[in-house]
Design an enzyme around this catalytic site. Structure first.
Site, mmCIF file in Angstrom:
data_model
loop_
_atom_site.group_PDB
_atom_site.id
_atom_site.type_symbol
_atom_site.label_atom_id
_atom_site.label_comp_id
_atom_site.label_asym_id
_atom_site.label_seq_id
_atom_site.Cartn_x
_atom_site.Cartn_y
_atom_site.Cartn_z
ATOM 1 N N GLU A 40 -63.543 109.529 62.578
ATOM 2 C CA GLU A 40 -63.664 109.683 64.034
ATOM 3 C C GLU A 40 -63.172 111.056 64.472
ATOM 4 O O GLU A 40 -62.125 111.526 64.014
ATOM 5 C CB GLU A 40 -62.844 108.599 64.733
ATOM 6 N N HIS A 41 -63.945 111.687 65.341
ATOM 7 C CA HIS A 41 -63.644 113.027 65.856
ATOM 8 C C HIS A 41 -63.614 114.068 64.739
ATOM 9 O O HIS A 41 -62.945 115.092 64.853
ATOM 10 C CB HIS A 41 -62.322 113.035 66.633
ATOM 11 N N THR A 42 -64.345 113.811 63.682
ATOM 12 C CA THR A 42 -64.464 114.770 62.580
ATOM 13 C C THR A 42 -65.763 115.556 62.654
ATOM 14 O O THR A 42 -65.839 116.665 62.108
ATOM 15 C CB THR A 42 -64.397 114.057 61.220
ATOM 16 N N ASP A 43 -66.792 115.008 63.302
ATOM 17 C CA ASP A 43 -68.106 115.645 63.204
ATOM 18 C C ASP A 43 -68.147 117.008 63.890
ATOM 19 O O ASP A 43 -68.743 117.953 63.379
ATOM 20 C CB ASP A 43 -69.216 114.731 63.717
ATOM 21 N N SER A 74 -86.021 102.643 83.421
ATOM 22 C CA SER A 74 -85.091 101.903 82.572
ATOM 23 C C SER A 74 -84.865 100.509 83.126
ATOM 24 O O SER A 74 -84.567 100.344 84.310
ATOM 25 C CB SER A 74 -83.747 102.630 82.487
ATOM 26 N N LEU A 133 -70.468 102.563 71.379
ATOM 27 C CA LEU A 133 -71.448 102.195 70.359
ATOM 28 C C LEU A 133 -72.664 103.119 70.384
ATOM 29 O O LEU A 133 -73.706 102.804 69.831
ATOM 30 C CB LEU A 133 -71.880 100.736 70.542
ATOM 31 N N GLU A 168 -77.710 116.117 74.405
ATOM 32 C CA GLU A 168 -76.449 115.595 74.935
ATOM 33 C C GLU A 168 -75.462 116.721 75.233
ATOM 34 O O GLU A 168 -74.751 116.685 76.243
ATOM 35 C CB GLU A 168 -75.839 114.593 73.961
ATOM 36 N N ASP A 180 -73.326 110.599 65.788
ATOM 37 C CA ASP A 180 -73.995 109.487 66.442
ATOM 38 C C ASP A 180 -75.502 109.566 66.261
ATOM 39 O O ASP A 180 -76.165 108.572 65.956
ATOM 40 C CB ASP A 180 -73.676 109.474 67.937
#
Length: 390
Positions: A40-43, A74, A133, A168, A180
């Site tokens: 987590e928070h590594t990418d 949507s 998610l 994003e 993600d």
């Protein structure tokens, strides 16, 4: 009898498109949400991660248009109207709300030099929004694969993922890494994705739960987070500043054996961020080794150690995610941790199948006693990535 499964969901989405537009779509495409087992928070630090795709997915029924109009609807937006945009007019900051994700994907494709034009897009999703998610990545990637087919682009998965990430980052204003989107596009059924975020090299690591009598539960705490609010950006900026002070291209380049000396050279506010990233990368490597050795149950302590690091060093947990982790472990989970960017969202728990109901009940009761909203608990199954489904 009610139709179920991906084919039935595709048919319902296509039918809804036809009711809205008076014609059938050219096709229906799907991209899943994800949970990250570890990493987590590594990418955005060029590091390693081990996500898997979920059965929950975003579906896009689409029809190509030749007039340059992008029309978006949507089923989950709460808006009973179609957002109409012109592809040539798309610029960052000009599209509010949920529509900035599909619009940004089209903008990113065009900006990369691909000859793309308009489309009618009908979006339907069962990926919970704001639950950690990757609902936004699922939407971006579903649009990316739809446009790839509609306009015959023939782009490989990693390029589609990079395009969705650019949407994003630059269009929606969230400075996320690429994990993600890579998970949503490139995961395969029955496996986790061992990802090198720098090179985008990836391989499928078999992640068998049933042979070990295990299930992976996802606890949606219902604490919603918005990663565009600045906290996420501040963490990324802190990591980049620390890498610069250490003379490194990224924190991925700091070896575990060099960590102690490096921390002594950093301001006090940056040291915990660096400690988390370096130790989390090491946890990914260890997790892959354990899965390759067939020792899936041994992942449990790694998950719990990862949560402690996110809570104490990275400080992205909250009362609800901490309660879910502590309660799940006390009730028999082999390990648990928050997953996603943090500040709310979801927790994963690796649980012996025989104890799954007990863990679910214990977490629900703990939330009731604490006065929190009742969590939603679902079972995560390693699933396939983005594809055309109709």
């Amino acid at each position: 009898m009610t139709r179920t499964g991906p084919a039935a969901a595709a048919a319902r989405t296509a039918d809804a498109f036809a009711r809205l537009h008076g014609a059938r779509p050219d096709g229906v495409w799907s991209a899943p949400g994800r949970v990250n087992l570890i990493g987590e928070h590594t990418d955005y630090n060029d590091g390693f991660a081990l996500p898997m795709a979920l059965p929950q997915a975003t579906r896009v029924a689409a029809r190509r248009r030749d007039d340059g109009l992008l029309r978006l609807y949507s089923a989950q937006s709460g808006e009973d109207r179609t957002t109409e945009l012109r592809v040539t007019d798309l610029v960052p900051g000009a599209v509010p709300g949920w529509a900035r994700y599909p619009a940004g994907t089209v903008w990113a494709l065009a900006g990369a030099g691909h000859q793309v034009g308009g489309a009618d897009l009908y979006v339907d999703s069962d990926v919970p929004a704001g639950a950690g998610l990757s609902s936004s990545a699922a939407l971006e990637c579903a649009v990316a694969v739809a446009y790839d087919d509609l306009y015959g682009l023939g782009l490989p998965g990693p390029e589609l993922a990079r395009t969705a990430q650019r949407a994003e980052n630059a269009f929606a204003g969230v400075p996320c890494g690429v994990m993600d989107q890579m998970a949503s596009v490139c995961c395969t059924e029955g496996a986790a994705l061992h990802l090198d975020s720098r090179s985008l090299e990836h391989r499928q690591v078999p992640f068998g739960l049933d042979p070990h009598g295990l299930v992976l539960l996802v606890v949606d705490t219902r604490v919603r987070h918005d990663l565009a609010d600045g906290a996420y950006a501040a963490l990324r900026a802190g990591c980049e500043r620390a890498a610069g002070l250490l003379g490194l291209p990224a924190l991925r380049d700091l070896a575990p054996g060099e960590l102690g000396a490096a921390l002594d050279r950093l301001p006090a506010e940056l040291a915990p961020l660096v400690r988390h990233v370096v130790t989390e990368n090491a946890r990914v490597t260890e997790a892959v080794r354990l899965l390759a050795a067939g020792d899936t149950p041994a992942l449990g302590p790694l998950l719990t150690a990862g949560h402690a690091s996110l809570r104490e060093d990275y400080r992205v947990s909250c009362a609800e995610t901490d309660l879910a982790v502590d309660t799940a472990v006390a009730a028999g989970a082999l390990g648990a941790r928050m997953t996603g960017g943090g500040f709310g969202g979801s927790v994963i728990a690796l649980v012996p199948a025989a104890r799954a109901d007990g863990v679910r009940g214990a977490v629900t009761e703990a939330f009731r006693r604490a006065g929190h909203r009742a969590p939603a608990v679902l079972r995560a199954v390693p699933s396939a990535g983005a594809a055309r489904i109709a």
